[in-house]
Design a protein around this motif. Structure first.
Motif, PDB file in Angstrom:
ATOM      1  N   ARG A  55      45.498  58.132  34.928  1.00 32.95           N
ATOM      2  CA  ARG A  55      44.228  57.496  35.268  1.00 32.95           C
ATOM      3  C   ARG A  55      44.281  56.002  34.953  1.00 32.95           C
ATOM      4  N   ARG A  56      44.866  55.641  33.779  1.00 40.06           N
ATOM      5  CA  ARG A  56      44.989  54.225  33.433  1.00 40.06           C
ATOM      6  C   ARG A  56      45.883  53.502  34.430  1.00 40.06           C
ATOM      7  N   ARG A  57      46.988  54.139  34.829  1.00 42.26           N
ATOM      8  CA  ARG A  57      47.881  53.516  35.809  1.00 42.26           C
ATOM      9  C   ARG A  57      47.164  53.323  37.143  1.00 42.26           C
ATOM     10  N   LEU A  58      46.387  54.326  37.538  1.00 39.93           N
ATOM     11  CA  LEU A  58      45.642  54.240  38.787  1.00 39.93           C
ATOM     12  C   LEU A  58      44.657  53.087  38.736  1.00 39.93           C
ATOM     13  N   HIS A  59      43.947  52.956  37.617  1.00 40.97           N
ATOM     14  CA  HIS A  59      42.987  51.861  37.480  1.00 40.97           C
ATOM     15  C   HIS A  59      43.694  50.512  37.539  1.00 40.97           C
ATOM     16  N   ARG A  60      44.855  50.403  36.902  1.00 45.06           N
ATOM     17  CA  ARG A  60      45.603  49.146  36.943  1.00 45.06           C
ATOM     18  C   ARG A  60      46.063  48.835  38.365  1.00 45.06           C
ATOM     19  N   ALA A  61      46.552  49.875  39.054  1.00 35.35           N
ATOM     20  CA  ALA A  61      47.016  49.677  40.424  1.00 35.35           C
ATOM     21  C   ALA A  61      45.860  49.267  41.329  1.00 35.35           C
ATOM     22  N   LEU A  62      44.706  49.910  41.147  1.00 36.59           N
ATOM     23  CA  LEU A  62      43.545  49.545  41.954  1.00 36.59           C
ATOM     24  C   LEU A  62      43.084  48.130  41.643  1.00 36.59           C
ATOM     25  N   ALA A  63      43.155  47.737  40.369  1.00 39.53           N
ATOM     26  CA  ALA A  63      42.776  46.366  40.005  1.00 39.53           C
ATOM     27  C   ALA A  63      43.721  45.372  40.664  1.00 39.53           C
ATOM     28  N   ALA A  64      45.009  45.674  40.641  1.00 41.14           N
ATOM     29  CA  ALA A  64      45.984  44.776  41.272  1.00 41.14           C
ATOM     30  C   ALA A  64      45.753  44.702  42.775  1.00 41.14           C
ATOM     31  N   ALA A  65      45.470  45.852  43.405  1.00 43.64           N
ATOM     32  CA  ALA A  65      45.212  45.864  44.845  1.00 43.64           C
ATOM     33  C   ALA A  65      43.939  45.089  45.169  1.00 43.64           C
ATOM     34  N   SER A  66      42.926  45.234  44.335  1.00 46.53           N
ATOM     35  CA  SER A  66      41.670  44.508  44.553  1.00 46.53           C
ATOM     36  C   SER A  66      41.892  43.009  44.468  1.00 46.53           C
ATOM     37  N   ILE A  67      42.685  42.597  43.486  1.00 44.65           N
ATOM     38  CA  ILE A  67      42.971  41.170  43.335  1.00 44.65           C
ATOM     39  C   ILE A  67      43.734  40.655  44.544  1.00 44.65           C
ATOM     40  N   THR A  68      44.692  41.424  45.014  1.00 39.42           N
ATOM     41  CA  THR A  68      45.479  41.023  46.179  1.00 39.42           C
ATOM     42  C   THR A  68      44.588  40.883  47.404  1.00 39.42           C
ATOM     43  N   MET A  69      43.715  41.876  47.626  1.00 45.07           N
ATOM     44  CA  MET A  69      42.829  41.812  48.785  1.00 45.07           C
ATOM     45  C   MET A  69      41.835  40.671  48.652  1.00 45.07           C
ATOM     46  N   LEU A  70      41.325  40.444  47.444  1.00 43.68           N
ATOM     47  CA  LEU A  70      40.390  39.353  47.217  1.00 43.68           C
ATOM     48  C   LEU A  70      41.070  38.014  47.470  1.00 43.68           C
ATOM     49  N   THR A  71      42.296  37.874  46.990  1.00 45.09           N
ATOM     50  CA  THR A  71      43.048  36.639  47.207  1.00 45.09           C
ATOM     51  C   THR A  71      43.291  36.411  48.695  1.00 45.09           C
ATOM     52  N   ALA A  72      43.673  37.458  49.412  1.00 49.41           N
ATOM     53  CA  ALA A  72      43.909  37.336  50.851  1.00 49.41           C
ATOM     54  C   ALA A  72      42.621  36.949  51.568  1.00 49.41           C
ATOM     55  N   ALA A  73      41.505  37.549  51.173  1.00 50.57           N
ATOM     56  CA  ALA A  73      40.220  37.236  51.810  1.00 50.57           C
ATOM     57  C   ALA A  73      39.819  35.793  51.550  1.00 50.57           C
ATOM     58  N   VAL A  74      40.102  35.297  50.357  1.00 47.10           N
ATOM     59  CA  VAL A  74      39.740  33.925  50.012  1.00 47.10           C
ATOM     60  C   VAL A  74      40.613  32.927  50.772  1.00 47.10           C
ATOM     61  N   LEU A  75      41.896  33.241  50.901  1.00 43.00           N
ATOM     62  CA  LEU A  75      42.823  32.303  51.527  1.00 43.00           C
ATOM     63  C   LEU A  75      42.852  32.398  53.051  1.00 43.00           C
ATOM     64  N   MET A  76      42.300  33.467  53.618  1.00 39.31           N
ATOM     65  CA  MET A  76      42.327  33.674  55.054  1.00 39.31           C
ATOM     66  C   MET A  76      41.375  32.679  55.739  1.00 39.31           C
ATOM     67  N   PRO A  77      41.827  32.016  56.781  1.00 39.32           N
ATOM     68  CA  PRO A  77      40.947  31.067  57.464  1.00 39.32           C
ATOM     69  C   PRO A  77      39.792  31.803  58.141  1.00 39.32           C
ATOM     70  N   TYR A  78      38.626  31.185  58.147  1.00 39.16           N
ATOM     71  CA  TYR A  78      37.438  31.786  58.725  1.00 39.16           C
ATOM     72  C   TYR A  78      37.125  31.239  60.109  1.00 39.16           C
TER      73      TYR A  78
END
Length: 142
Positions: free
Chosen positions: A9-32
């Motif tokens: 469960r802890r590993r899953l939460h860490r993986a989801l946090a990393a995925a969320s950060i990656t998606m958030l970073t991509a959304a921020v850097l993606m041109p609108y």
């Protein structure tokens, strides 16, 4: 519950946090587009990157064999999917040859036991027969 379910469960939460950060970073850097720029706030999370790096890369898990508790090969990981509720599922390919005639099923990721180095993946109570009776997973047509 299994003894190592808290660790999974802890590993899953860490993986989801990393995925969320990656998606958030991509959304921020993606041109609108070419419209006017708007200011926005970004939530920054403090992540222990050394712990995240100890996780399992989706690209390395894909194609890995999955066995049951008796050591019998029951399928392979075809894909990993995060649903709209942010729950991670492993898509297992059961049977078939070179992808032909295979039966895909969705298994909650925490049901898999993965060795420390990621080389052994076990679905303890799985069998080809049981898994082939599950509803078939199909990708939506896009």
């Amino acid at each position: 519950m299994q003894p190592n379910s808290d660790a999974l469960r802890r590993r899953l939460h860490r993986a989801l946090a990393a995925a969320s950060i990656t998606m958030l970073t991509a959304a921020v850097l993606m041109p609108y587009g070419t419209g006017p720029a708007f200011s926005q706030s970004v939530v920054v999370l403090d992540v222990d990157v050394k712990e995240v790096a100890k996780g399992y890369r989706a690209s390395k898990l894909s194609g890995s064999n999955v066995q049951n508790g008796a050591g019998e090969r029951i399928g392979s990981i075809s894909d990993l999917i995060v649903d709209r509720e942010k729950v991670l599922f492993a898509i297992l390919q059961i049977g078939g040859f070179l992808g032909l005639g295979a039966h895909l099923v969705a298994i909650p990721y925490p049901a898999l036991e993965i060795s420390g180095d990621g080389s052994k993946i076990v679905l303890a109570q799985g069998s080809k027969e049981r898994l082939q009776k599950l509803p078939e997973f199909k990708y939506p047509q896009q």
